[in-house]
Design a protein around this motif. Sequence first.
Motif, PDB file in Angstrom:
ATOM      1  N   ASN A   4      28.931 -71.535 -26.840  1.00  0.00           N
ATOM      2  CA  ASN A   4      27.594 -71.151 -26.378  1.00  0.00           C
ATOM      3  C   ASN A   4      27.023 -69.940 -27.126  1.00  0.00           C
ATOM      4  N   LEU A   5      27.434 -69.754 -28.348  1.00  0.00           N
ATOM      5  CA  LEU A   5      26.902 -68.656 -29.167  1.00  0.00           C
ATOM      6  C   LEU A   5      26.142 -69.249 -30.346  1.00  0.00           C
ATOM      7  N   ASP A   6      25.025 -68.625 -30.701  1.00  0.00           N
ATOM      8  CA  ASP A   6      24.324 -69.069 -31.902  1.00  0.00           C
ATOM      9  C   ASP A   6      24.671 -68.137 -33.063  1.00  0.00           C
ATOM     10  N   ASP A   7      24.181 -68.450 -34.242  1.00  0.00           N
ATOM     11  CA  ASP A   7      24.554 -67.708 -35.450  1.00  0.00           C
ATOM     12  C   ASP A   7      24.159 -66.243 -35.376  1.00  0.00           C
ATOM     13  N   ASN A   8      22.996 -65.943 -34.787  1.00  0.00           N
ATOM     14  CA  ASN A   8      22.575 -64.546 -34.672  1.00  0.00           C
ATOM     15  C   ASN A   8      23.543 -63.755 -33.800  1.00  0.00           C
ATOM     16  N   ASP A   9      24.024 -64.362 -32.728  1.00  0.00           N
ATOM     17  CA  ASP A   9      24.983 -63.685 -31.852  1.00  0.00           C
ATOM     18  C   ASP A   9      26.290 -63.421 -32.593  1.00  0.00           C
ATOM     19  N   VAL A  10      26.730 -64.378 -33.379  1.00  0.00           N
ATOM     20  CA  VAL A  10      27.972 -64.207 -34.144  1.00  0.00           C
ATOM     21  C   VAL A  10      27.822 -63.059 -35.142  1.00  0.00           C
ATOM     22  N   MET A  11      26.676 -62.996 -35.804  1.00  0.00           N
ATOM     23  CA  MET A  11      26.444 -61.906 -36.758  1.00  0.00           C
ATOM     24  C   MET A  11      26.437 -60.555 -36.047  1.00  0.00           C
ATOM     25  N   ASP A  12      25.828 -60.507 -34.857  1.00  0.00           N
ATOM     26  CA  ASP A  12      25.814 -59.262 -34.084  1.00  0.00           C
ATOM     27  C   ASP A  12      27.224 -58.835 -33.700  1.00  0.00           C
ATOM     28  N   ILE A  13      28.066 -59.787 -33.327  1.00  0.00           N
ATOM     29  CA  ILE A  13      29.446 -59.465 -32.940  1.00  0.00           C
ATOM     30  C   ILE A  13      30.219 -58.947 -34.144  1.00  0.00           C
ATOM     31  N   ILE A  14      30.022 -59.556 -35.305  1.00  0.00           N
ATOM     32  CA  ILE A  14      30.722 -59.094 -36.508  1.00  0.00           C
ATOM     33  C   ILE A  14      30.283 -57.674 -36.874  1.00  0.00           C
ATOM     34  N   LYS A  15      28.989 -57.389 -36.805  1.00  0.00           N
ATOM     35  CA  LYS A  15      28.493 -56.036 -37.076  1.00  0.00           C
ATOM     36  C   LYS A  15      29.068 -55.031 -36.082  1.00  0.00           C
ATOM     37  N   LEU A  16      29.143 -55.439 -34.816  1.00  0.00           N
ATOM     38  CA  LEU A  16      29.703 -54.572 -33.785  1.00  0.00           C
ATOM     39  C   LEU A  16      31.169 -54.271 -34.081  1.00  0.00           C
ATOM     40  N   LEU A  17      31.929 -55.282 -34.482  1.00  0.00           N
ATOM     41  CA  LEU A  17      33.340 -55.071 -34.832  1.00  0.00           C
ATOM     42  C   LEU A  17      33.476 -54.111 -36.008  1.00  0.00           C
ATOM     43  N   GLU A  18      32.634 -54.265 -37.026  1.00  0.00           N
ATOM     44  CA  GLU A  18      32.678 -53.363 -38.183  1.00  0.00           C
ATOM     45  C   GLU A  18      32.409 -51.925 -37.753  1.00  0.00           C
ATOM     46  N   GLN A  19      31.378 -51.756 -36.957  1.00  0.00           N
ATOM     47  CA  GLN A  19      30.994 -50.413 -36.505  1.00  0.00           C
ATOM     48  C   GLN A  19      32.110 -49.775 -35.667  1.00  0.00           C
ATOM     49  N   GLN A  20      32.650 -50.506 -34.708  1.00  0.00           N
ATOM     50  CA  GLN A  20      33.698 -49.967 -33.833  1.00  0.00           C
ATOM     51  C   GLN A  20      34.972 -49.665 -34.634  1.00  0.00           C
ATOM     52  N   ALA A  21      35.293 -50.524 -35.589  1.00  0.00           N
ATOM     53  CA  ALA A  21      36.492 -50.296 -36.396  1.00  0.00           C
ATOM     54  C   ALA A  21      36.352 -49.012 -37.223  1.00  0.00           C
ATOM     55  N   GLU A  22      35.205 -48.781 -37.808  1.00  0.00           N
ATOM     56  CA  GLU A  22      34.971 -47.565 -38.596  1.00  0.00           C
ATOM     57  C   GLU A  22      35.027 -46.315 -37.718  1.00  0.00           C
ATOM     58  N   GLU A  23      34.461 -46.407 -36.514  1.00  0.00           N
ATOM     59  CA  GLU A  23      34.435 -45.255 -35.609  1.00  0.00           C
ATOM     60  C   GLU A  23      35.821 -44.907 -35.090  1.00  0.00           C
ATOM     61  N   ASN A  24      36.721 -45.861 -35.017  1.00  0.00           N
ATOM     62  CA  ASN A  24      38.035 -45.639 -34.412  1.00  0.00           C
ATOM     63  C   ASN A  24      39.171 -45.577 -35.433  1.00  0.00           C
ATOM     64  N   LEU A  25      38.847 -45.321 -36.690  1.00  0.00           N
ATOM     65  CA  LEU A  25      39.906 -45.175 -37.702  1.00  0.00           C
ATOM     66  C   LEU A  25      40.860 -44.058 -37.291  1.00  0.00           C
ATOM     67  N   GLY A  26      42.159 -44.303 -37.482  1.00  0.00           N
ATOM     68  CA  GLY A  26      43.166 -43.305 -37.134  1.00  0.00           C
ATOM     69  C   GLY A  26      43.675 -43.468 -35.708  1.00  0.00           C
ATOM     70  N   MET A  27      43.071 -44.356 -34.922  1.00  0.00           N
ATOM     71  CA  MET A  27      43.518 -44.584 -33.544  1.00  0.00           C
ATOM     72  C   MET A  27      43.828 -46.076 -33.380  1.00  0.00           C
ATOM     73  N   VAL A  28      44.638 -46.381 -32.401  1.00  0.00           N
ATOM     74  CA  VAL A  28      44.890 -47.776 -32.068  1.00  0.00           C
ATOM     75  C   VAL A  28      43.567 -48.321 -31.513  1.00  0.00           C
ATOM     76  N   MET A  29      43.070 -49.422 -32.097  1.00  0.00           N
ATOM     77  CA  MET A  29      41.693 -49.796 -31.796  1.00  0.00           C
ATOM     78  C   MET A  29      41.491 -51.213 -31.277  1.00  0.00           C
ATOM     79  N   ILE A  30      42.486 -52.023 -31.177  1.00  0.00           N
ATOM     80  CA  ILE A  30      42.285 -53.416 -30.781  1.00  0.00           C
ATOM     81  C   ILE A  30      41.660 -53.501 -29.385  1.00  0.00           C
ATOM     82  N   PHE A  31      42.179 -52.690 -28.443  1.00  0.00           N
ATOM     83  CA  PHE A  31      41.615 -52.715 -27.094  1.00  0.00           C
ATOM     84  C   PHE A  31      40.135 -52.323 -27.127  1.00  0.00           C
TER      85      PHE A  31
END
Length: 180
Positions: free
Chosen positions: A51-78
Motif C-alpha cells: 500500500n505504498l506508492d513510489d513517492n512514499d518509498v522515496m520519502d522513506i529512503i530519504k528519511l533513512l539517509e537522514q537518520q543514519a547520518e544524524e546517528n553516526l557513532g551510535m547504534v542506530m537500527i532501533f
Amino acid sequence: TVLSEKPTTFTITVTSEAGENDETVQTTLKFTYREKYPDETPLYEIVSMENLDDNDVMDIIKLLEQQAEENLGMVMIFTLVSAVQEKLNEIVDQIKTRREEEKKQKEREAEEEEKQRFHGTPVTIENFLNWKAKFDAELLEIKRKKMKEEEQAGKNKLSGKQLFEMDHNLDTSDIQFLEE
C-alpha cells in the motif's frame, strides 16, 4: 529475520498502526552491517512494501539517509526502524485525510450540481420578450390548426335537409316522438 552472519544481514518488517477500515501500510527493510558499524552507516534497502506508492518509498529512503547520518557513532537500527514506523503512521493519516477531502469534494460537486438543476435561466427583458414571441407564435399555430380542423369537420357535416334526404326513417321520427 537474520539472513547471514558474515556480514550481518537481517530484515525487519515495519507495519503502521491500523487506520480507517483497518488499513495499514507495511514495508520490509533489509539491513547489512558494514565493518566499521556504528561509525559507518549500515547498508539498507526496502525489500517489499504494501500500500505504498513510489513517492512514499522515496520519502522513506530519504528519511533513512537522514537518520543514519544524524546517528553516526551510535547504534542506530532501533532509531531507523522507529523513524520508519512514524513515517508509515503519517502515510496512513495522509491517506485518511486524502479520502476525507475526496469525499468532501464529491459532496461539494453534488451540491453544486443540485443547485444548477434548480437554478434556471435568469429572467431578463430580452429573455422574456424572446420567450413571449415564441409562445405567441406557438399559440397562433395551435389556433390555426384548430380552425382548419373545424373547417374540415364542418365540410363533412351534413345539413338537416341532407340528413332527411338520405335517411327516410327521419321523416316519421318527430311524429313518433310526439305520440309517445
